[in-house]
Structures are given as C-alpha cells and as structure tokens.
Design a protein around this motif. Structure first.
Motif, PDB file in Angstrom:
ATOM      1  N   GLU A  86      61.065  40.172  22.365  1.00 27.16           N
ATOM      2  CA  GLU A  86      60.422  40.445  21.334  1.00 27.16           C
ATOM      3  C   GLU A  86      60.578  42.162  20.860  1.00 27.16           C
ATOM      4  O   GLU A  86      61.082  42.370  19.849  1.00 27.16           O
ATOM      5  CB  GLU A  86      58.935  40.185  21.021  1.00 27.16           C
ATOM      6  N   ASP A  87      60.414  42.983  21.886  1.00 28.95           N
ATOM      7  CA  ASP A  87      60.445  44.366  21.483  1.00 28.95           C
ATOM      8  C   ASP A  87      61.985  44.530  21.324  1.00 28.95           C
ATOM      9  O   ASP A  87      62.279  45.326  20.097  1.00 28.95           O
ATOM     10  CB  ASP A  87      60.044  45.363  22.736  1.00 28.95           C
ATOM     11  N   GLU A  90      62.964  43.673  17.789  1.00 25.97           N
ATOM     12  CA  GLU A  90      62.585  44.501  16.838  1.00 25.97           C
ATOM     13  C   GLU A  90      63.252  45.626  16.738  1.00 25.97           C
ATOM     14  O   GLU A  90      63.474  46.097  15.496  1.00 25.97           O
ATOM     15  CB  GLU A  90      61.055  44.932  17.086  1.00 25.97           C
ATOM     16  N   GLU A  91      63.698  46.278  17.946  1.00 27.42           N
ATOM     17  CA  GLU A  91      64.467  47.593  17.777  1.00 27.42           C
ATOM     18  C   GLU A  91      65.811  47.269  17.028  1.00 27.42           C
ATOM     19  O   GLU A  91      66.339  48.023  16.450  1.00 27.42           O
ATOM     20  CB  GLU A  91      64.625  48.082  19.222  1.00 27.42           C
ATOM     21  N   GLN A  93      66.525  44.997  15.018  1.00 24.16           N
ATOM     22  CA  GLN A  93      66.380  44.640  13.581  1.00 24.16           C
ATOM     23  C   GLN A  93      66.077  46.098  12.739  1.00 24.16           C
ATOM     24  O   GLN A  93      66.736  46.342  11.704  1.00 24.16           O
ATOM     25  CB  GLN A  93      65.206  44.001  13.132  1.00 24.16           C
ATOM     26  N   ARG A  94      65.426  47.224  13.700  1.00 22.92           N
ATOM     27  CA  ARG A  94      65.237  48.638  12.882  1.00 22.92           C
ATOM     28  C   ARG A  94      66.714  49.168  12.791  1.00 22.92           C
ATOM     29  O   ARG A  94      66.941  49.604  11.580  1.00 22.92           O
ATOM     30  CB  ARG A  94      64.404  49.331  13.767  1.00 22.92           C
TER      31      ARG A  94
END
Length: 113
Positions: A86-87, A90-91, A93-94
């Motif tokens: 998940e982390d 998220e990274e 996607q950022r």
C-alpha cells in the motif's frame, strides 16, 4: 536544547515519543503485537539510551493499520506485506501525479523558436 526545540517535536510525526506500553495502549493492542511487527520489519522503533523501544506517531499509524488487518483475519506476515505494498502504491501514485503536473506545465508553455 531550548523549550522551543522541545515544543517543535510535539508536531513531528517521526519523533519517537511513545514507550512500548503507551504505544500498545494507544492502538489497543499488546506489546507482543508491536514486537511481532517489529520482527517482521514493518516498523523499526528507535531505542532509548536504556535500550527501550520508542515509537513515533507515524509508526503508530502503521501499527494500527496492521492491527486492523490482523483483526480482520489476515495473518500478521501478510498484513505487513499488504501495508508495504500500500505504501509503495501511494508513493508511485504521488510520483506519477508529479510527472503529470510537470508534463501539463510543459504543454502550457509557448513554443520557443
């Protein structure tokens, strides 16, 4: 260290302010659960001069997410892997959003030449 320096740490999500007992109490779990996710390398608490584990608010959020998954029946090793993925997502996607913004800014500039 001045009093102002100490107060700045209150807002620092990475400052290891919580003992293992307090951390377990805050997220409603046991100290052995925190040890287990540490052994799984999901979080690595800092150690005080006396060797005691200290947790940050950021680490507590991760531990709370692990607890949520384990409470839903996910084995602890799988829960830790899910959180890491998940982390990473998220990274990614950022970073992707940053690339899109940069590309949009490039296309908005008038051509030179």
């Amino acid at each position: 260290m001045t009093a102002d320096d100490s107060y700045d740490r209150l807002d620092d999500d990475d400052y290891p302010a919580y003992t293992m007992g307090r951390a377990a109490e805050m997220i409603g779990t046991t100290q052995s659960f925190l040890r287990a996710i540490g052994e799984a390398r999901l979080i690595t608490p800092l150690r005080s001069e006396g060797g005691h584990r200290r947790y940050s608010r950021y680490q507590l959020r991760i531990a709370a997410r692990a607890r949520e998954l384990v409470d839903q029946g996910t084995p602890i090793e799988a829960a830790c892997r899910i959180i890491v993925l998940e982390d990473q997502l998220e990274e990614a996607q950022r970073i992707n959003a940053e690339y899109r913004r940069a590309a949009a800014q490039q296309s908005d500039r008038p051509a030179v030449g």
